[in-house]
Every structure is written in structure tokens, then in C-alpha cells.
Design a protein around this motif. Sequence first.
Motif, PDB file in Angstrom:
ATOM      1  N   TRP A 226       3.025   3.890   3.583  1.00 37.62           N
ATOM      2  CA  TRP A 226       2.645   3.250   4.846  1.00 37.62           C
ATOM      3  C   TRP A 226       2.604   4.309   5.947  1.00 37.62           C
ATOM      4  CZ3 TRP A 226       0.589  -0.449   7.538  1.00 37.62           C
ATOM      5  CH2 TRP A 226       0.961  -0.648   8.870  1.00 37.62           C
ATOM      6  N   ARG A 227       1.442   4.410   6.605  1.00 41.16           N
ATOM      7  CA  ARG A 227       1.257   5.466   7.591  1.00 41.16           C
ATOM      8  C   ARG A 227       1.083   4.906   8.989  1.00 41.16           C
ATOM      9  NH1 ARG A 227      -1.328   5.884   3.191  1.00 41.16           N
ATOM     10  NH2 ARG A 227      -3.352   5.178   3.887  1.00 41.16           N
ATOM     11  N   GLY A 228       1.331   3.611   9.130  1.00 43.92           N
ATOM     12  CA  GLY A 228       1.066   3.001  10.424  1.00 43.92           C
ATOM     13  C   GLY A 228       2.141   3.247  11.452  1.00 43.92           C
ATOM     14  N   GLY A 229       3.205   3.939  11.086  1.00 49.31           N
ATOM     15  CA  GLY A 229       4.293   4.155  12.029  1.00 49.31           C
ATOM     16  C   GLY A 229       4.247   5.505  12.714  1.00 49.31           C
ATOM     17  N   ASP A 230       3.093   6.227  12.603  1.00 45.80           N
ATOM     18  CA  ASP A 230       3.033   7.555  13.218  1.00 45.80           C
ATOM     19  C   ASP A 230       3.017   7.485  14.736  1.00 45.80           C
ATOM     20  OD1 ASP A 230      -0.555   8.158  12.707  1.00 45.80           O
ATOM     21  OD2 ASP A 230       0.584   6.322  13.004  1.00 45.80           O
ATOM     22  N   PHE A 231       2.580   6.370  15.290  1.00 50.62           N
ATOM     23  CA  PHE A 231       2.627   6.167  16.739  1.00 50.62           C
ATOM     24  C   PHE A 231       3.373   4.863  17.000  1.00 50.62           C
ATOM     25  CE2 PHE A 231      -0.113   9.505  18.219  1.00 50.62           C
ATOM     26  CZ  PHE A 231      -1.004   9.731  17.194  1.00 50.62           C
ATOM     27  N   PRO A 232       4.242   4.837  18.020  1.00 49.38           N
ATOM     28  CA  PRO A 232       5.010   3.604  18.278  1.00 49.38           C
ATOM     29  C   PRO A 232       4.097   2.469  18.734  1.00 49.38           C
ATOM     30  CG  PRO A 232       5.384   5.217  20.022  1.00 49.38           C
ATOM     31  CD  PRO A 232       4.568   5.910  18.974  1.00 49.38           C
TER      32      PRO A 232
ATOM     33  N   ILE B 226       0.854  -1.174   0.000  1.00 50.47           N
ATOM     34  CA  ILE B 226       0.000   0.000   0.000  1.00 50.47           C
ATOM     35  C   ILE B 226       0.890   1.223   0.000  1.00 50.47           C
ATOM     36  CG2 ILE B 226      -1.767   1.229   1.274  1.00 50.47           C
ATOM     37  CD1 ILE B 226      -2.711  -1.395   0.108  1.00 50.47           C
TER      38      ILE B 226
END
Lengths: 322, 502
Positions: B17-23, B14
Motif C-alpha cells: 500500500w503506497r497511499g500513505g506517502d502524503f498525509p 493490494i
Amino acid sequence: MNAPPTAAPTTLVEVESLSRAFGPVRAVNDLSFTIPSGAVVGFIGANGAGKTTTMRIMATLDDPTAGTVRVAGHDVTEKPTLIRRLVGWMPDTLGIYADMTVFEYLDFFGRSYGFSAAQRRDRIDDVMHFADLGPLADRQMAKLSKGMSQRLCFGRMLIPDPEFMILDEPAAGLDPKARLEFKNLVRILSARGKTLFISSHILTELGEMCDRLVFIDSGRLVFQGRADDLARDGAAGATTTVIDVTVAGDLTPLRDWVGNHAGWKVLAERPRGARLTCPATDDAALAAALRGLVAGGIDVIEFRREQRRLEEAFVDMVKQLG
Amino acid sequence: MASAATTTHAPPAIRGWRGGDFPDWLSPMLVKELRQGIQSGAFALTFATLHTAVVVLMLFWLGIVSGDPDGGRAAGGFCRSLFWALLGAVLVLALPLRGLNAIRSEEAGQTFDLLRLTRMSSTQIVVGKWVAIMAQVLLVATAVLPYVVLQYFLGGYSVFADLAVVGLLVVAAGFATALAIAISGQTTFFRGLAGFTLPVVMGWGGLIAIVSGSLRLSADLAMTLLVLAAASILTLLEFAAAGIAPPSENHALRKRLLALGFATVVVCMSAVWAAQRSSGILQVDALIWIQTGLMPLIGLLVLGELLSDTVPRRSLYEPFARWGAVGGLLAALFTPGWATAVPFTVLLMLLLAPCLPLLAPDPGSLEQFAVVFVLIAAGLLLPIPFTRLVKGTAFRGLVSILVTIASFLPLFYLEQPRISPASPAIPILEVIVACLPFPLLARGGHLTPGATTLLGPLLVTAIVWVPLVDPWLAEMRSLRGMLAACRRLRGDRLPRAADQGT
């Protein structure tokens, strides 16, 4: 996602004498059935029959009043944490979080299932590709259509890659295209060895999708078995045959003839014929029925035995039970 | 549309990837709440409005001070009050009130079932929501610190005292948020009622802010507020989590451990207080204040457990079944239900009893303390037989309150001689009143500590409990049976596992 199993199918889910009462109302009443591993099983019943209650108990979201449900040999009330790792649940409502995008929704559930960032990335990529959610990644959930919402709900269920999936009315409200897409997804999952338990009112669709069917009415089991057995004449409880007759000319003589013969009934008419039920169930009796029609002056052009529709089979069975 | 044709190929990643904005280590619920907060814009609007108002206020104050330094001091009082009122309104009212919708929003969105199937426990859900609101509170509190410093330059006010008030407001916000979340799982009527009364209750934070000029936060007061706020927050969040938890989670264990923990703190503080008294060291008032504040929390936790039902789920007893006789004893104290809450209450009272001689300054006071203690203990247990006649925790709570009030009514009889000295006292009624387990009856002048006032309430409670003895014994037998069943199953499982291994 997992490769299809090579071992002989075993029983994945056992429901034994399950009952659930809400005060004086018995939503589920001494229900027993099994679900083989790797099967797609349809769960059919009218509104208020106890389908959702049964499914919620199987998904560890409710407790039975009596009886047991075992998934992979574990009692759902005794090992709920273990069961939840095996089970995926798709309710009939999406479960919306306002002000969240599709991607954030899937990422939230990925985090909630304990996946690390790398694992989430892979899982969400897989799920979004499988359910065709990629183009919707940045769309707000509140702006999704019914079909999109169902795909998202389906995708959320797939994130932990469960072995056993429970889907409550997954095709309700979907347009024909979305229903076809959904059926395709079910076939793919079945090919991968997943076990699916699907409830619906749309009996014909379930008959096409499912290997086995479980009918319930008023919380009681009406039938469980293969869809083929139910559709074929001579299945348990079948006392009539459905035939399709095409005639030359007007239908009035046919109607009159049916009205004068006990056990015959017109199910539906069309311009040059009708679907009828007749009391004959074997070939000899059917041949005699055809001779009777011709002798009665009906100009029969085509005489064809039809598979019993699931709806008809269900209604027959409920009547017998009642 | 995904199809079988594409299943043999790796899916394209995708984009972006934007899932790393919060640990990953952050609670999923916290991440969700923060993301939703960002999307909704409500927090941003609140934040921007507060800053706009404070900037305008500061400019106004600055303008006055620049023009007339003497007049600036007078205006400073008004501006400070307004500043603290605004800050108090946001920190202690506006932000915590969002907690009122915390649980209801999940129920309305029909997402609870989905959450229960994940690995998040009910505690994680509730704590995540609390932390999300508190993160916003801390953000606002941090953002207004420059204005606090500015007030020193405008009016010579103590920065440290003001910082202490900001800290007090944050603590108050923590309590208010936990209270709002605890209430958020209640019915619409109760939430509506709370939505009306809570602003009044929580408004005290704003009032404190307004009068902060006269408020001097002593070390004792600060320590007391911190400890009691922490204890209250833990208790409230536990109640909130228990309210949404599935039956498989043993929240009785957590609540009772919390009560035990608080009781242990009370006993330790009593010991320290007694040591300070005997050694002549200046005694810390906070020790007494904290104990006094913790007792109602202990009472609330215990009462909630005494009103609860047994949960006959084997999974709740399995952990105890592994520990043999010790596990059996622990199960009799820490599994859900009113029956096990009774021995737990007795244990708790025995644990707290040593505090009496530690706290009492003289033998006379010790007797008074003992009477009050016995009345409280009996008062917790007396309503239980009546509460078992109704179903539902709310109804049982109501019955408990009514029985307690009924025990209180004779106090009016006792007041008669004070109002009308000519009224004759009826000795037998005085004895009956003396036996009723209600602490207020031990008020000085009404009761003389002695055998009657110590044994009477316990005797009355025991008599009222007679009809409940059999049901209680049946529940305890059922608990033993459940433990035995768990042990049998564990014994059955072991040979099968060994067979599979061969």
C-alpha cells in the motif's frame, strides 16, 4: 458494496420536459422519461441526438435551459452537492493525467472524495480487484490500452460507491473480449442493486444488458420502455414482421417474388436464404404469407419469425416520429 | 478478471500500500501535483541544473579569490549578479510559468468534469496547484541558502540582506505563480500573449536580484510588499477559482467579502495614519503604500462584479433565505450579478469615504481627495449601462475600458491651453468636461473642487443610468421572488419531514 434492495422498485430519476439549447441549437428538446431504482437503462440515439448533453445535466455538470431532472427526489440544479454523492459519472473519454500511475490516479480520487487513508485503502482494494486493475497498479496511465483505460475509468467511478451510475459510451472502441468483460461488470453491479444508465450506439449489446431502453432522436424522446416490448412483434409502432426464409436452390425466384409484392422487402441475403420484412403482423397473416410464397413457386425449406432487431425498431420509430 | 464468483470473498489487499506517502490533511490536488512533478522529472532537472550552475559559479569565484584576493572583490560583483540572476530566473520565471498550464492541462485532459463531481471545490483545486508550485519554489530557495552564506565568506556580503532578497524573490514567485494560474484558464491566444509578456513582467524579480547590491530592503518596503503580495495572491487565486467554478458555487460572495476585507484594512490603516499624525509619532510610510496598492485590487474586484450576470439558481439564495429580513439584505449585496453589485459598490464607497478626512493633511487636500473619490465612484458605475448591451465578461470589460477612455479624451481638450495659450476656451465644454467621471480630470489646475465637480459626475452617471433603472428593479424583484420561493420550499419541506417521522 451495498446489498440488493428488497423493497419494490421506485423511481430514482425523473426527467421532466428537459430542454437544453446552445444558442439557436436545441440539443435536448422537451425530453421526459424515468429511471426506476435498481434498473439498467440503455440510452440510445444517433450521434448528436442529445445523449451526452442529457447525461451531463443528470450528473450536475451542465444546467438545463428548461425542465427539471430529479435524482432521488432532489433537483439537480438545486442540490448539486447532494446529487454528486449519489451519482457516478463515466465519460466517453478517460481524463488522463500524464505522469501518474493507475494507483496514484485512484488514490487521488479517493482523497478527492474525502476518504481517509484507511477508507481509501479498502475502497481502492475493492475497486482494483473488481475491475481487475491490480496488475496495472504501477503502470503509467499514458501507457494503458483502450480496454485498460476503460476499466480504470470504471474503477474511478466506483470509488465513492455511487447508487446511480451514468456511463457515456462505455463500450466504444473496445474489442469483443473487453466488451464481454464490461457486460459482466454491469451484471454484477445490477445484481448489487445499483442503478445504471448507459448510452451506446451498439443497440444489440444494450438490448442484452438493459432492462429498459430510452431512444432519443434530435433531442426528442422516441421510445421508452422494456427491451422485450420493443423486440416483440406487435410492440407500439411495429407494422412489419421480420422473417427468415431458407430456400432450396437459387434466390432469384425469391427476389422476384418479393419485388412483385407490396410491403415486402429483402433485408439481407445469405447463400441459401434471406431475411425479409413482410407486412403481416399476426399469425393468420403470416400463415397466409407462407402460403403465398409456396404458391408463388418458392421452394421454402424453413420459415421462421425473427425478433425485431433494436436497430430496426429504432429506425421505424424515428421514421414515424419524423 | 473479477467476476461474480469472487464477490463473496474479501479481495486480497493490494501489495505494498503506497497511499500513505502524503498525509490525509494535505490537499488532494497538492498531492497529485507533487506526485506528477516527481514522475515528470521536470523539477528535478531544473533543480539539478540550477545547482550545477551555482556550484560552477562558486568554484570560479573561489578560484579567483584564492589566487587574487583584491581581484576577487571585483569578480565577486559579477558572480553575485550572475547568482541572483540565475536564482531569480528559476524562482520568479521558470517555476511560476508552469502555472500557465495549470488549468488548461485539466481542460485538455478532460478531467474537470471528474473533479467537479468530487468534494473538491474550485478554490481547493486552484490553491492546491498554487501551493504545489510554491512548495517547489521554497525547496529551491532553501537549497540555495548555503550559497548565500558562502558569499559572506567569499566577499563579506551581508547575509541578512541577502536572505531578505531571497525572501523577496519567494514573495515575487508567489505573486507570479498566482498570476500565471489566474491566466491559465484563458483562451489560447490570451495565454500565448501572456506567455510572451509575463516573462517580461516577472523578470523584474530577476532585475531586483541583479541589483540587489544597491537594494536596501527597508522595513516599510518589506511590509508593503508582503501585504500587497498576499492581497494580490488572494485576489488572483479567487479569480482563477471563479473562472472554473460551477454555477452552484457563490464566488460573488467570496470576491465581495475580499473587497470588503481590503476596504476594512484601508480604513484601519487610515485611522492609524491619522492617529500617528495627530500624536506626532513618526508615520509609517508603509501604511500609505499599502492603501495605495490595495485600492486597485478593490477596484478590480468591484468591476468584475459589476460586469457579471445574475445566476438564477435557488441553491445560491437558500442560505440567505434562512435569515429572514437580514438574509434578504445580505442577498441584495452578496449574490451574483450586476444588479446586486451596484448596492455593494455604494456600500463599499460609503465604507471608504471616512478615509478621506483621515488621510487629508489639510482642508484643501480633503477637497481634492473628495473630488477624486467621487470621480472614481462614478467612473465605476458610468460604463455599466453600456456594458449591459453586450454579452460575455470579456466584451463587457472591453466596453468598460472604451467608455472610460472616451471619458479621458476631453482631457486633451483641457491640455490645449497649455500647448497653445492662444486657443480660446469654450466655457460650456469646460463644464461638460468637469462633469465627466474620470479621475484624471481632477488633476490640479484643471478643476476647482466645488459643488460642480462633486455633483456633476454623479448627475451625469445618474442620467446615463436612467434606461437601466427598470432592468435593475426587475432583477431585484427577481431576487426577492427567489428568496420567497426558497422560504416557501423550506416551509413545504418541514411538514413532510414531520409526517415521515410519525
